[in-house]
Design a protein around this motif. Structure first.
Motif, short mmCIF file in Angstrom:
data_model
loop_
_atom_site.label_atom_id
_atom_site.label_comp_id
_atom_site.label_asym_id
_atom_site.label_seq_id
_atom_site.Cartn_x
_atom_site.Cartn_y
_atom_site.Cartn_z
N ALA A 82 0.84 -1.19 0.00
CA ALA A 82 0.00 0.00 0.00
C ALA A 82 0.88 1.24 0.00
N GLY A 83 0.30 2.36 -0.41
CA GLY A 83 1.05 3.61 -0.48
C GLY A 83 1.32 4.18 0.90
N ARG A 84 2.41 4.92 1.01
CA ARG A 84 2.74 5.58 2.28
C ARG A 84 3.61 6.80 2.04
N LEU A 85 3.57 7.69 3.02
CA LEU A 85 4.44 8.86 3.04
C LEU A 85 5.69 8.53 3.84
N HIS A 86 6.83 8.96 3.32
CA HIS A 86 8.10 8.80 4.03
C HIS A 86 8.69 10.18 4.24
N LEU A 87 9.07 10.49 5.48
CA LEU A 87 9.68 11.80 5.76
C LEU A 87 10.94 11.61 6.58
N GLY A 88 11.84 12.57 6.45
CA GLY A 88 13.07 12.57 7.22
C GLY A 88 13.68 13.95 7.19
N SER A 89 14.90 14.08 7.69
CA SER A 89 15.55 15.39 7.74
C SER A 89 15.94 15.88 6.35
N ILE A 90 16.16 14.95 5.43
CA ILE A 90 16.59 15.33 4.08
C ILE A 90 15.41 15.79 3.22
N GLY A 91 14.26 15.15 3.37
CA GLY A 91 13.11 15.52 2.55
C GLY A 91 11.94 14.58 2.77
N VAL A 92 11.02 14.57 1.81
CA VAL A 92 9.81 13.76 1.91
C VAL A 92 9.58 13.01 0.60
N SER A 93 8.89 11.89 0.69
CA SER A 93 8.51 11.11 -0.48
C SER A 93 7.10 10.57 -0.25
N PRO A 94 6.09 11.12 -0.93
CA PRO A 94 4.70 10.75 -0.64
C PRO A 94 4.15 9.59 -1.45
N LEU A 95 4.89 9.08 -2.42
CA LEU A 95 4.32 8.11 -3.34
C LEU A 95 5.00 6.74 -3.28
N GLU A 96 5.65 6.44 -2.18
CA GLU A 96 6.29 5.15 -2.04
C GLU A 96 5.27 4.08 -1.61
N ILE A 97 5.67 2.80 -1.68
CA ILE A 97 4.80 1.71 -1.25
C ILE A 97 5.56 0.81 -0.28
N SER A 98 4.81 0.11 0.57
CA SER A 98 5.43 -0.82 1.53
C SER A 98 4.49 -1.99 1.78
N LEU A 99 5.05 -3.07 2.31
CA LEU A 99 4.24 -4.22 2.72
C LEU A 99 3.22 -3.79 3.76
N ILE A 100 1.98 -4.27 3.60
CA ILE A 100 0.91 -3.84 4.49
C ILE A 100 1.04 -4.39 5.91
N THR A 101 1.99 -5.30 6.14
CA THR A 101 2.17 -5.86 7.48
C THR A 101 3.13 -5.05 8.35
N LEU A 102 3.78 -4.03 7.79
CA LEU A 102 4.67 -3.18 8.58
C LEU A 102 3.84 -2.26 9.47
N GLY A 103 4.46 -1.76 10.53
CA GLY A 103 3.77 -0.90 11.47
C GLY A 103 4.13 0.56 11.27
N PHE A 104 3.20 1.33 10.71
CA PHE A 104 3.43 2.76 10.46
C PHE A 104 2.50 3.63 11.29
N SER A 105 2.79 4.91 11.32
CA SER A 105 1.93 5.89 12.00
C SER A 105 0.70 6.18 11.14
N VAL A 106 -0.29 6.79 11.77
CA VAL A 106 -1.53 7.15 11.06
C VAL A 106 -1.91 8.58 11.40
N ARG A 107 -2.16 9.37 10.38
CA ARG A 107 -2.73 10.70 10.55
C ARG A 107 -4.05 10.74 9.80
N CYS A 108 -5.12 10.96 10.52
CA CYS A 108 -6.46 10.91 9.93
C CYS A 108 -6.86 12.23 9.28
N VAL A 109 -7.76 12.14 8.32
CA VAL A 109 -8.34 13.31 7.68
C VAL A 109 -9.84 13.17 7.62
N ARG A 110 -10.50 14.30 7.41
CA ARG A 110 -11.94 14.33 7.15
C ARG A 110 -12.19 15.24 5.96
N ASP A 111 -13.21 14.93 5.19
CA ASP A 111 -13.60 15.80 4.09
C ASP A 111 -14.36 17.00 4.67
#
Length: 214
Positions: free
Chosen positions: A184-213
Motif C-alpha cells: 500500500a502507499g505511504r508517506l516517508h519523511l526525514g531530515s533530508i526531505g519527503v517522499s509521498p508516493l512510495e509503497i510498503s508491505l501492508i504488514t509493517l507498522g506505520f503511524s496514522v494521521r487521519c483526515v476528514r472531508d
C-alpha cells in the motif's frame, strides 16, 4: 453510567441476528442503514474496547487544520494498533479500521502528495517535519508530523521491534498498490526531505494521521 454498548442498544434496539426482520429495508434507506451499522455500532464497540479520554487526539472532535481542501488531525491516531513509548503503530488493515472507527479516514496517495507540494521543513528539536503554512518560520497554519520510525515483526510477534525513531517517519495512505495486493502507499519523511508516493508491505507498522472531508 451506561456503557457505549448500552447507549447504542437503547438507540438501535433491533438485533442483527437470526430474528432480524428483513422488512427493515422497506423502512430505512439501505445506504443509511449500512452507514449506521458500520459507523456508529462499530465505532461504539471499538471505543468500549479501547477507552480514551474525551479530549484525546483520536476523538472525532479533536483539533484539526485545513490544508489541501481537507481537515487534518493535528495529532497522530492513538487508538488500537501497537503502542510503544507512547506512540501507536499500525498494519495497513489495522490503520484503515482504526480510522473508520472514529469516523475518519486515511489520506490517499494523491492527498499526501498535495500536502507535500505545499512545502515542508524539518524540525531538529521536535524531530519531525512541518507542512504547509509558515512551515519554515513560525509554523502558523502548518501541520506537524513526527518522525516516529516504524515497527516490524520478528519471532516475538507484530511490531516487536522499532527502527528509525526520531530519524524518519512513515505514514499509511488509503491507496493499495495497483499491481501488488500486499503493498500500500505511504508517506516517508526525514531530515533530508519527503517522499509521498512510495509503497510498503501492508504488514509493517506505520503511524496514522487521519483526515476528514470538509
Amino acid at each position: 453510567m451506561k456503557t457505549l454498548r448500552e447507549v447504542a442498544e437503547a438507540l438501535c434496539p433491533i438485533r442483527l441476528g437470526e430474528d432480524y426482520d428483513k422488512t427493515i429495508y422497506n423502512m430505512i434507506d439501505k445506504a443509511c442503514h449500512n452507514e449506521w451499522i458500520d459507523g456508529f455500532i462499530t465505532g461504539a464497540q471499538w471505543r468500549e474496547d479501547n477507552p480514551v479520554a474525551a479530549d484525546s487526539a483520536s476523538d472525532p472532535e479533536s483539533d484539526s487544520i485545513e490544508l489541501c481542501g481537507l481537515l487534518w488531525d493535528t495529532e497522530n491516531l492513538a487508538i488500537g494498533g501497537y503502542e510503544k513509548n507512547g506512540r501507536h503503530y499500525y498494519t495497513w488493515e489495522d490503520a484503515m479500521d482504526a480510522a473508520k472507527s472514529v469516523g475518519k479516514r486515511l489520506p490517499t496517495r494523491k492527498e499526501w502528495k498535495a500536502l507535500c507540494d505545499l512545502g515542508s521543513t524539518w524540525d531538529d528539536e521536535l524531530k519531525g517535519r512541518w507542512f504547509g503554512g509558515n512551515h519554515d518560520t513560525d509554523h502558523k497554519g502548518s501541520l506537524f508530523l513526527p518522525a516516529a520510525g516504524f515497527g516490524y515483526s520478528n519471532d516475538l510477534g507484530y511490531c516487536a521491534k522499532l527502527a528509525g525513531t526520531s530519524l524518519t517517519g512513515y505514514y499509511w495512505s488509503s491507496s493499495m498498490d495497483d499491481e501488488r495486493g500486499d503493498y500500500a502507499g505511504r508517506l516517508h519523511l526525514g531530515s533530508i526531505g519527503v517522499s509521498p508516493l512510495e509503497i510498503s508491505l501492508i504488514t509493517l507498522g506505520f503511524s496514522v494521521r487521519c483526515v476528514r472531508d470538509k
